[in-house]
Design an enzyme around this catalytic site. Structure first.
Site, PDB file in Angstrom:
ATOM      1  N   LYS A  14       0.871  -1.270  -0.079  1.00 30.81           N
ATOM      2  CA  LYS A  14       0.009  -0.136  -0.018  1.00 30.81           C
ATOM      3  C   LYS A  14       0.834   1.347  -0.098  1.00 30.81           C
ATOM      4  O   LYS A  14       0.544   2.147  -0.937  1.00 30.81           O
ATOM      5  CB  LYS A  14      -0.820   0.027   1.160  1.00 30.81           C
ATOM      6  CG  LYS A  14      -1.878  -0.970   1.066  1.00 30.81           C
ATOM      7  CD  LYS A  14      -2.964  -0.826   2.248  1.00 30.81           C
ATOM      8  CE  LYS A  14      -2.360  -0.711   3.712  1.00 30.81           C
ATOM      9  NZ  LYS A  14      -1.775  -2.089   4.161  1.00 30.81           N
ATOM     10  N   ARG A  89     -11.444   0.782   8.685  1.00 30.07           N
ATOM     11  CA  ARG A  89     -11.116  -0.666   8.720  1.00 30.07           C
ATOM     12  C   ARG A  89     -12.284  -1.620   9.252  1.00 30.07           C
ATOM     13  O   ARG A  89     -12.254  -2.703   9.472  1.00 30.07           O
ATOM     14  CB  ARG A  89     -10.110  -0.765   9.761  1.00 30.07           C
ATOM     15  CG  ARG A  89      -8.815  -0.214   9.440  1.00 30.07           C
ATOM     16  CD  ARG A  89      -7.656  -0.558  10.404  1.00 30.07           C
ATOM     17  NE  ARG A  89      -6.506   0.415  10.128  1.00 30.07           N
ATOM     18  CZ  ARG A  89      -5.415   0.072  10.413  1.00 30.07           C
ATOM     19  NH1 ARG A  89      -5.371  -1.080  11.162  1.00 30.07           N
ATOM     20  NH2 ARG A  89      -4.090   0.711   9.864  1.00 30.07           N
ATOM     21  N   ARG A 128      11.281  -7.123   5.560  1.00 29.69           N
ATOM     22  CA  ARG A 128      11.140  -5.533   5.894  1.00 29.69           C
ATOM     23  C   ARG A 128      11.698  -5.431   7.307  1.00 29.69           C
ATOM     24  O   ARG A 128      12.160  -4.291   7.706  1.00 29.69           O
ATOM     25  CB  ARG A 128       9.752  -5.183   5.568  1.00 29.69           C
ATOM     26  CG  ARG A 128       9.395  -3.692   5.959  1.00 29.69           C
ATOM     27  CD  ARG A 128       8.001  -3.139   5.646  1.00 29.69           C
ATOM     28  NE  ARG A 128       7.236  -3.345   6.587  1.00 29.69           N
ATOM     29  CZ  ARG A 128       5.737  -3.223   6.625  1.00 29.69           C
ATOM     30  NH1 ARG A 128       5.216  -2.698   5.439  1.00 29.69           N
ATOM     31  NH2 ARG A 128       4.950  -3.368   7.691  1.00 29.69           N
ATOM     32  N   ARG A 134      11.324  -2.522  12.945  1.00 30.11           N
ATOM     33  CA  ARG A 134       9.850  -2.749  13.751  1.00 30.11           C
ATOM     34  C   ARG A 134       9.919  -4.139  14.434  1.00 30.11           C
ATOM     35  O   ARG A 134      10.040  -4.995  13.437  1.00 30.11           O
ATOM     36  CB  ARG A 134       8.911  -2.512  12.713  1.00 30.11           C
ATOM     37  CG  ARG A 134       8.718  -0.798  12.336  1.00 30.11           C
ATOM     38  CD  ARG A 134       7.551  -0.771  11.495  1.00 30.11           C
ATOM     39  NE  ARG A 134       6.243  -1.532  11.864  1.00 30.11           N
ATOM     40  CZ  ARG A 134       4.954  -1.476  11.293  1.00 30.11           C
ATOM     41  NH1 ARG A 134       5.027  -0.738  10.102  1.00 30.11           N
ATOM     42  NH2 ARG A 134       3.943  -2.067  11.603  1.00 30.11           N
ATOM     43  N   ARG A 146      -1.354 -10.724  12.822  1.00 27.10           N
ATOM     44  CA  ARG A 146      -1.722  -9.380  11.947  1.00 27.10           C
ATOM     45  C   ARG A 146      -2.490  -9.513  10.932  1.00 27.10           C
ATOM     46  O   ARG A 146      -3.454  -8.932  10.458  1.00 27.10           O
ATOM     47  CB  ARG A 146      -0.486  -8.351  11.797  1.00 27.10           C
ATOM     48  CG  ARG A 146       0.097  -7.780  13.073  1.00 27.10           C
ATOM     49  CD  ARG A 146       1.614  -7.213  12.838  1.00 27.10           C
ATOM     50  NE  ARG A 146       1.508  -6.355  11.881  1.00 27.10           N
ATOM     51  CZ  ARG A 146       2.714  -5.939  11.177  1.00 27.10           C
ATOM     52  NH1 ARG A 146       3.622  -6.462  11.517  1.00 27.10           N
ATOM     53  NH2 ARG A 146       2.710  -4.846   9.941  1.00 27.10           N
TER      54      ARG A 146
END
Length: 193
Positions: A14, A89, A128, A134, A146
């Site tokens: 995204k 969402r 990533r 993160r 998630r």
């Protein structure tokens, strides 16, 4: 006015696609996370309200988030349009967004959903995680949780826009330019309709 909901699970691409779409169509990026951080940094009434809730470990209610979105829309009345990233969402959020846009004689033009299977998402997020710093991108169990939560909570939102004839799925696996071209074709078709 062109208003796009960009949809997809974590790691679907995204961020990459929204930047390309913003550049091509001169859209304003509305990311709820960015909005919250900006309102808090500016010390606005909504920002202070959100910070208080976040400091208590609570979720920011839809009304506060919608208020921030409305503020951004009101401040950018002459914009070419908006790209909504990470919002809505839930179906109640989608309904609230529709009501808000109607106040400004606008609506959602289309929802583009980047679809990527769980194995590919897991691989992308783990990669990533090596560079992002993160912790939630470095733990495979957290990643799968998630993705599962995204699938459970957001599938009804896709159905909501499908019932309006505004839902378009794009295969999120492939070359970035290829995915971008498919997204642009959908947008062009929505603008003509």
């Amino acid at each position: 006015m062109l208003n796009i909901v960009l949809f997809g699970p974590p790691g679907a691409g995204k961020g990459t696609q929204s930047q390309k779409l913003i550049e091509k169509y001169q859209l304003i990026h509305l990311s709820t996370g960015d909005l919250l951080r900006s309102e808090i940094a500016q010390g606005t009434q909504l920002g202070l309200q959100a910070k208080k809730l976040m400091d208590e470990g609570l979720l920011v209610p839809d009304e506060v988030v919608i208020g921030m979105i409305e503020s951004k829309i009101a401040d950018n009345r002459s914009a070419a349009g908006f790209i909504f990233d990470g919002f809505p969402r839930t179906v109640p959020q989608a309904e609230a967004l529709d009501q808000l846009l109607q106040k400004y004689d606008q609506g959602i033009s289309c929802m583009i959903a980047l679809q990527v299977d769980e194995e590919e998402l897991t691989k992308r997020l783990l990669n990533r995680g090596k560079t992002s710093g993160r912790p939630d991108d470095a733990d495979e169990t957290l990643i799968r949780k998630r993705v599962q939560e995204y699938n459970t909570k957001t599938t009804p939102v896709a159905d909501y826009y499908a019932q309006q004839g505004k839902f378009y799925a794009v295969d999120g696996i492939g070359e970035i330019e290829e995915i971008f071209t498919k997204s642009c074709e959908i947008i062009e078709a929505c603008q003509v309709a």
